[in-house]
Scaffold this motif. Structure first.
Motif, PDB file in Angstrom:
ATOM      1  N   ASN A 261      -6.933   3.217  -9.182  1.00  0.00           N
ATOM      2  CA  ASN A 261      -5.634   2.973  -8.586  1.00  0.00           C
ATOM      3  C   ASN A 261      -5.591   1.604  -7.918  1.00  0.00           C
ATOM      4  OD1 ASN A 261      -3.001   3.787  -8.059  1.00  0.00           O
ATOM      5  ND2 ASN A 261      -3.514   4.484  -5.996  1.00  0.00           N
ATOM      6  N   ILE A 262      -4.422   0.977  -7.974  1.00  0.00           N
ATOM      7  CA  ILE A 262      -4.235  -0.353  -7.395  1.00  0.00           C
ATOM      8  C   ILE A 262      -3.513  -0.222  -6.062  1.00  0.00           C
ATOM      9  CG2 ILE A 262      -3.179  -2.622  -7.724  1.00  0.00           C
ATOM     10  CD1 ILE A 262      -3.273  -2.032 -10.772  1.00  0.00           C
ATOM     11  N   GLN A 263      -4.055  -0.864  -5.028  1.00  0.00           N
ATOM     12  CA  GLN A 263      -3.443  -0.800  -3.702  1.00  0.00           C
ATOM     13  C   GLN A 263      -2.499  -1.970  -3.441  1.00  0.00           C
ATOM     14  OE1 GLN A 263      -6.458  -0.530  -0.695  1.00  0.00           O
ATOM     15  NE2 GLN A 263      -7.428   1.288  -1.580  1.00  0.00           N
ATOM     16  N   MET A 264      -2.891  -3.163  -3.851  1.00  0.00           N
ATOM     17  CA  MET A 264      -2.095  -4.371  -3.614  1.00  0.00           C
ATOM     18  C   MET A 264      -2.147  -5.254  -4.853  1.00  0.00           C
ATOM     19  SD  MET A 264      -3.429  -5.426   0.232  1.00  0.00           S
ATOM     20  CE  MET A 264      -2.606  -7.032   0.222  1.00  0.00           C
ATOM     21  N   ILE A 265      -1.087  -6.031  -5.066  1.00  0.00           N
ATOM     22  CA  ILE A 265      -1.036  -7.002  -6.162  1.00  0.00           C
ATOM     23  C   ILE A 265      -0.506  -8.318  -5.614  1.00  0.00           C
ATOM     24  CG2 ILE A 265       0.020  -7.615  -8.386  1.00  0.00           C
ATOM     25  CD1 ILE A 265       0.352  -4.628  -8.931  1.00  0.00           C
ATOM     26  N   ASN A 266      -1.054  -9.410  -6.103  1.00  0.00           N
ATOM     27  CA  ASN A 266      -0.597 -10.740  -5.729  1.00  0.00           C
ATOM     28  C   ASN A 266      -0.772 -11.640  -6.946  1.00  0.00           C
ATOM     29  OD1 ASN A 266       0.432 -12.678  -4.064  1.00  0.00           O
ATOM     30  ND2 ASN A 266      -1.132 -12.487  -2.494  1.00  0.00           N
ATOM     31  N   THR A 267       0.145 -12.576  -7.169  1.00  0.00           N
ATOM     32  CA  THR A 267       0.076 -13.399  -8.370  1.00  0.00           C
ATOM     33  C   THR A 267       0.332 -14.865  -8.064  1.00  0.00           C
ATOM     34  OG1 THR A 267       2.439 -13.044  -8.804  1.00  0.00           O
ATOM     35  CG2 THR A 267       0.901 -11.532  -9.858  1.00  0.00           C
ATOM     36  N   SER A 268      -0.177 -15.728  -8.939  1.00  0.00           N
ATOM     37  CA  SER A 268       0.148 -17.151  -8.925  1.00  0.00           C
ATOM     38  C   SER A 268       0.028 -17.655 -10.357  1.00  0.00           C
ATOM     39  CB  SER A 268      -0.792 -17.923  -7.994  1.00  0.00           C
ATOM     40  OG  SER A 268      -2.076 -18.074  -8.574  1.00  0.00           O
ATOM     41  N   GLU A 269       0.176 -18.977 -10.550  1.00  0.00           N
ATOM     42  CA  GLU A 269       0.091 -19.545 -11.892  1.00  0.00           C
ATOM     43  C   GLU A 269      -1.305 -19.426 -12.477  1.00  0.00           C
ATOM     44  OE1 GLU A 269       2.438 -21.206 -14.060  1.00  0.00           O
ATOM     45  OE2 GLU A 269       3.634 -19.950 -12.744  1.00  0.00           O
ATOM     46  N   THR A 270      -2.334 -19.417 -11.633  1.00  0.00           N
ATOM     47  CA  THR A 270      -3.698 -19.486 -12.141  1.00  0.00           C
ATOM     48  C   THR A 270      -4.525 -18.234 -11.861  1.00  0.00           C
ATOM     49  OG1 THR A 270      -4.416 -20.602 -10.109  1.00  0.00           O
ATOM     50  CG2 THR A 270      -3.771 -21.996 -11.967  1.00  0.00           C
ATOM     51  N   ARG A 271      -3.947 -17.245 -11.184  1.00  0.00           N
ATOM     52  CA  ARG A 271      -4.700 -16.010 -10.966  1.00  0.00           C
ATOM     53  C   ARG A 271      -3.789 -14.830 -10.671  1.00  0.00           C
ATOM     54  NH1 ARG A 271      -9.047 -16.681  -6.580  1.00  0.00           N
ATOM     55  NH2 ARG A 271      -9.290 -18.659  -7.643  1.00  0.00           N
TER      56      ARG A 271
ATOM     57  N   VAL B  48       0.832  -1.197   0.000  1.00  0.00           N
ATOM     58  CA  VAL B  48       0.000   0.000   0.000  1.00  0.00           C
ATOM     59  C   VAL B  48       0.868   1.250   0.000  1.00  0.00           C
ATOM     60  CG1 VAL B  48      -1.758   1.258   1.278  1.00  0.00           C
ATOM     61  CG2 VAL B  48      -1.808  -1.246   1.199  1.00  0.00           C
ATOM     62  N   GLY B  49       0.575   2.178  -0.906  1.00  0.00           N
ATOM     63  CA  GLY B  49       1.361   3.394  -1.021  1.00  0.00           C
ATOM     64  C   GLY B  49       1.124   4.352   0.131  1.00  0.00           C
ATOM     65  N   THR B  50       2.132   5.183   0.412  1.00  0.00           N
ATOM     66  CA  THR B  50       2.001   6.244   1.413  1.00  0.00           C
ATOM     67  C   THR B  50       2.661   7.506   0.873  1.00  0.00           C
ATOM     68  OG1 THR B  50       4.079   5.568   2.490  1.00  0.00           O
ATOM     69  CG2 THR B  50       2.040   4.654   3.384  1.00  0.00           C
ATOM     70  N   GLY B  51       2.118   8.644   1.261  1.00  0.00           N
ATOM     71  CA  GLY B  51       2.706   9.900   0.852  1.00  0.00           C
ATOM     72  C   GLY B  51       2.717  10.111  -0.653  1.00  0.00           C
ATOM     73  N   GLY B  52       1.789   9.477  -1.334  1.00  0.00           N
ATOM     74  CA  GLY B  52       1.675   9.673  -2.768  1.00  0.00           C
ATOM     75  C   GLY B  52       2.616   8.834  -3.607  1.00  0.00           C
ATOM     76  N   VAL B  53       3.417   7.971  -2.953  1.00  0.00           N
ATOM     77  CA  VAL B  53       4.323   7.110  -3.710  1.00  0.00           C
ATOM     78  C   VAL B  53       4.093   5.649  -3.309  1.00  0.00           C
ATOM     79  CG1 VAL B  53       6.088   8.873  -4.037  1.00  0.00           C
ATOM     80  CG2 VAL B  53       6.190   7.375  -2.030  1.00  0.00           C
ATOM     81  N   ALA B  54       4.466   4.756  -4.203  1.00  0.00           N
ATOM     82  CA  ALA B  54       4.275   3.326  -3.964  1.00  0.00           C
ATOM     83  C   ALA B  54       5.550   2.583  -4.349  1.00  0.00           C
ATOM     84  CB  ALA B  54       3.089   2.810  -4.781  1.00  0.00           C
ATOM     85  N   ARG B  55       5.531   1.288  -4.092  1.00  0.00           N
ATOM     86  CA  ARG B  55       6.678   0.438  -4.383  1.00  0.00           C
ATOM     87  C   ARG B  55       6.154  -0.898  -4.896  1.00  0.00           C
ATOM     88  NH1 ARG B  55      11.904   0.040  -1.733  1.00  0.00           N
ATOM     89  NH2 ARG B  55      12.812  -2.035  -1.980  1.00  0.00           N
ATOM     90  N   VAL B  56       6.715  -1.362  -6.007  1.00  0.00           N
ATOM     91  CA  VAL B  56       6.366  -2.673  -6.536  1.00  0.00           C
ATOM     92  C   VAL B  56       7.650  -3.479  -6.689  1.00  0.00           C
ATOM     93  CG1 VAL B  56       6.466  -1.950  -8.964  1.00  0.00           C
ATOM     94  CG2 VAL B  56       5.115  -3.950  -8.328  1.00  0.00           C
ATOM     95  N   SER B  57       7.586  -4.740  -6.317  1.00  0.00           N
ATOM     96  CA  SER B  57       8.740  -5.629  -6.437  1.00  0.00           C
ATOM     97  C   SER B  57       8.321  -6.902  -7.138  1.00  0.00           C
ATOM     98  CB  SER B  57       9.309  -5.980  -5.050  1.00  0.00           C
ATOM     99  OG  SER B  57       9.759  -4.833  -4.363  1.00  0.00           O
ATOM    100  N   PHE B  58       9.271  -7.528  -7.789  1.00  0.00           N
ATOM    101  CA  PHE B  58       9.005  -8.816  -8.422  1.00  0.00           C
ATOM    102  C   PHE B  58      10.317  -9.576  -8.525  1.00  0.00           C
ATOM    103  CE2 PHE B  58       8.887  -5.274 -11.443  1.00  0.00           C
ATOM    104  CZ  PHE B  58      10.040  -5.508 -12.182  1.00  0.00           C
TER     105      PHE B  58
END
Length: 598
Positions: A564-574, A296-306
């Motif tokens: 806007n997207i708050q959270m992302i989660n992934t797997s093989e089927t979704r 979840v982003g704070t202060g107008g910025v976010a972080r995504v990792s993979f």
């Protein structure tokens, strides 16, 4: 008369004695009254030899000529196999991928299958011949030879089984079947008799080397029963088929990918369209991302990792740089010397506290957890590479997988080779079949549904110490309090701090906050926040990770709706994303339209 596809890998046809042994298996099956299609790989180290020859000739061979060269390995194998069957008194015909009619796109060295003609194979089978097909290869619309890339012979076998409506596809390999984990690391690991498509998809993508995930995608899409069997013994192997009964084990296996790296895009604007821009760049370079997490982003910025395989790091960093340039702000960070460790099991759907137990097992071994992602049937963590094997061992022992008992599927197979019960051989649901019938190419993505969940809330704890035991402590308290957790996302922040978010039923939000709040005093600067009303949207299908454009399409659809997207989660089927509840219905309708499911 049943039809069986048998695939023999390189170690199974490495020399003339092994080729004869494989030929005997096929001949005996044929003599028992079955139609037989064999799919054969190049012999032993033949492909490596050809690659070395190319390297001696030039530092930069063109992909087209590499396909021309590498395809000769399978052509040699099928001809020798046909000769072996003739020697045993059988009748056989060897066919290259082009002669069969395997038509692919023009992506040399990693082509995808468009269509397969069955006419020539059917004619030969009806004439009483064993068909011996060259795996790993096809041809494009201009009659250029193409190869299917990693796991290509498995892909050929399952694809042929699909178009021929085979009763069984047997994958012969140099192991006894699918194991609870790698026996070289955990000697107590043992073979499982049966496993579901979804479980095997997750295990295959996580480094379980028995089969490549692309072939499992084919099998699941077209409901092909698979059996992984040993080449050099009469073992029954492991059946890979439809969903198991509700009493399936909570955890079926532990898988790992040793050489993994993390790429993080930090200080990016927390606004609509950003994720779409990032994933467009990744999809353009056909980079398969795993463990995609956005906290979840704070202060107008976010972080995504993979995470990506170490071999893809340079290409990924280039794509990330292009994304940062297009966005206009942000920084790129990378983490190396990492490994990915996962537990997989269909039984997780009916149990809570599984993640908590995994975190506790790791904490007791003083193994720190970096990133975390979860799905219905998988929990994945990122650990230091030098602790990878120890993590696998303690998790395997902690879940007592050495005592895992066999379980049956809702569809019970008959005992004779290749035969399955009427229930087991039922084809896809009408909806899935309609989707598949509309595919232009056999390997096109199948997005079967979009799920819309309005019943959850989000809890976030920021600035957690990056120390062993933190996740164990938090989720043990939550589990002991009787709260069921759905999505778990942990991302790494600055200065060795972690940010953790998880979703719970809205009716359990207050209870969750009561349980977590007293823990904050143990963790220094940790901050607790929450959002009572969220919407979780999940795109569900087959092969979502290996088809790099699915995430791009999903996030682009949300961007087009200015969501806007708050959270992302992934797997093989979704692929799942959390958005504000007020935007949930609009997001849902946009995704239905994007994937033509409305």
């Amino acid at each position: 008369m049943s039809l069986i596809v048998q695939k023999f890998g390189g170690t199974s046809v490495a020399d003339t004695s092994k080729i004869l042994a494989a030929a005997r298996r096929a001949t005996e099956l044929h003599q028992a009254g079955h139609q037989v299609v064999m799919v054969v790989s190049a012999r032993g180290k033949k492909t490596d030899e050809l690659v070395r020859l190319a390297a001696e000739m030039t530092d930069s061979p063109t992909p087209r000529e590499m396909d021309m060269l590498l395809s000769t390995g399978e052509q040699e194998s099928v001809a020798l196999m046909a000769m072996a069957i003739h020697k045993l008194g059988g009748d056989a015909i060897s066919l290259t991928g082009s002669q069969i009619g395997v038509v692919t796109d023009s992506s040399h060295t990693k082509a995808r299958i468009i269509s397969i003609s069955t006419e020539r194979m059917r004619t030969a089978l009806n004439e009483g011949k064993i068909v011996i097909a060259a795996g790993f290869q096809g041809r494009d619309k201009d009659w250029n030879i193409t190869t299917l890339g990693r796991g290509g012979s498995d892909t050929t076998a399952t694809a042929l089984a699909a178009v021929l409506d085979a009763d069984m596809c047997e994958i012969y390999t140099d192991v006894e079947g699918v194991f609870t984990t790698d026996p070289r690391i955990v000697p107590e690991a043992h073979k499982v008799d049966s496993i579901s498509y979804d479980e095997m998809l997750e295990l295959a993508s996580l480094g379980a080397g028995v089969m490549h995930s692309r072939s499992i995608e084919f099998a699941k899409k077209y409901q092909v029963p698979l059996k992984v069997r040993p080449s050099f013994s009469d073992g029954e192997g492991t059946l890979i088929a439809a969903q198991p009964l509700a009493d399936a084990p909570v955890v079926t296996g532990v898988a790992f990918v040793r050489d993994e790296v993390r790429v993080s895009l930090t200080d990016i604007p927390d606004e609509p369209g950003i994720m779409g821009s990032i994933f467009t760049r990744m999809a353009e370079r056909k980079i398969c991302l795993d463990m995609i997490v956005q906290d979840v982003g704070t202060g107008g910025v976010a972080r995504v990792s993979f995470t990506v395989p170490q071999s893809d790091l340079a290409e990924t960093l280039t794509a990330a740089s292009e994304a940062i340039e297009a966005i206009g702000s942000g920084k790129i960070q990378q983490g190396t010397n990492l490994s990915k460790v996962s537990i997989v099991g269909s039984g997780m759907r009916n149990h809570y506290g599984v993640a908590s137990r995994m975190f506790s097992i790791l904490a007791e071994a003083d193994i720190n957890v970096g990133m975390i992602t979860t799905s219905e049937i998988k929990v994945t963590v990122l650990v230091d590479r030098n602790q990878c094997e120890e993590a696998v061992r303690v998790i395997h022992n902690g879940f007592e997988l050495d005592r895992l008992t066999s379980y049956t599927f809702a569809t019970n197979q008959k005992s004779s080779a290749g035969e399955v019960s009427e229930e087991a051989s039922q084809r896809l649901t009408q909806l899935e079949q309609e989707i598949i019938d509309q595919l232009a190419n056999m390997e096109d993505i199948v997005v079967s549904e979009v799920l819309f969940d309005q019943s959850q809330s989000r809890v976030t704890v920021r600035n957690l110490p990056d120390n062993p035991g933190i996740c164990s402590r938090l989720f043990s308290v939550v589990a002991e309090g009787g709260v069921s957790v759905d999505m778990i996302v942990q991302n790494m922040g600055e200065e060795e701090q972690a940010h953790l978010s998880f979703t719970v039923p809205r009716t359990s939000l207050e209870k969750s906050l009561e349980l977590v709040r007293p823990l904050l005093s143990e963790w220094g600067n940790a901050e607790l926040s929450h959002e009572e009303e969220i919407a979780k949207l999940s795109v569900v299908g087959i092969g979502l990770r290996s088809h790099t454009g699915v995430g791009q399409s999903m996030f682009s659809a949300l961007a087009e709706s200015q969501i806007n997207i708050q959270m992302i989660n992934t797997s093989e089927t979704r692929i799942s994303a959390v958005v504000a509840l007020e935007h949930g219905e609009q997001a849902y309708q946009g995704l239905l339209k994007k994937f033509e499911l409305g």
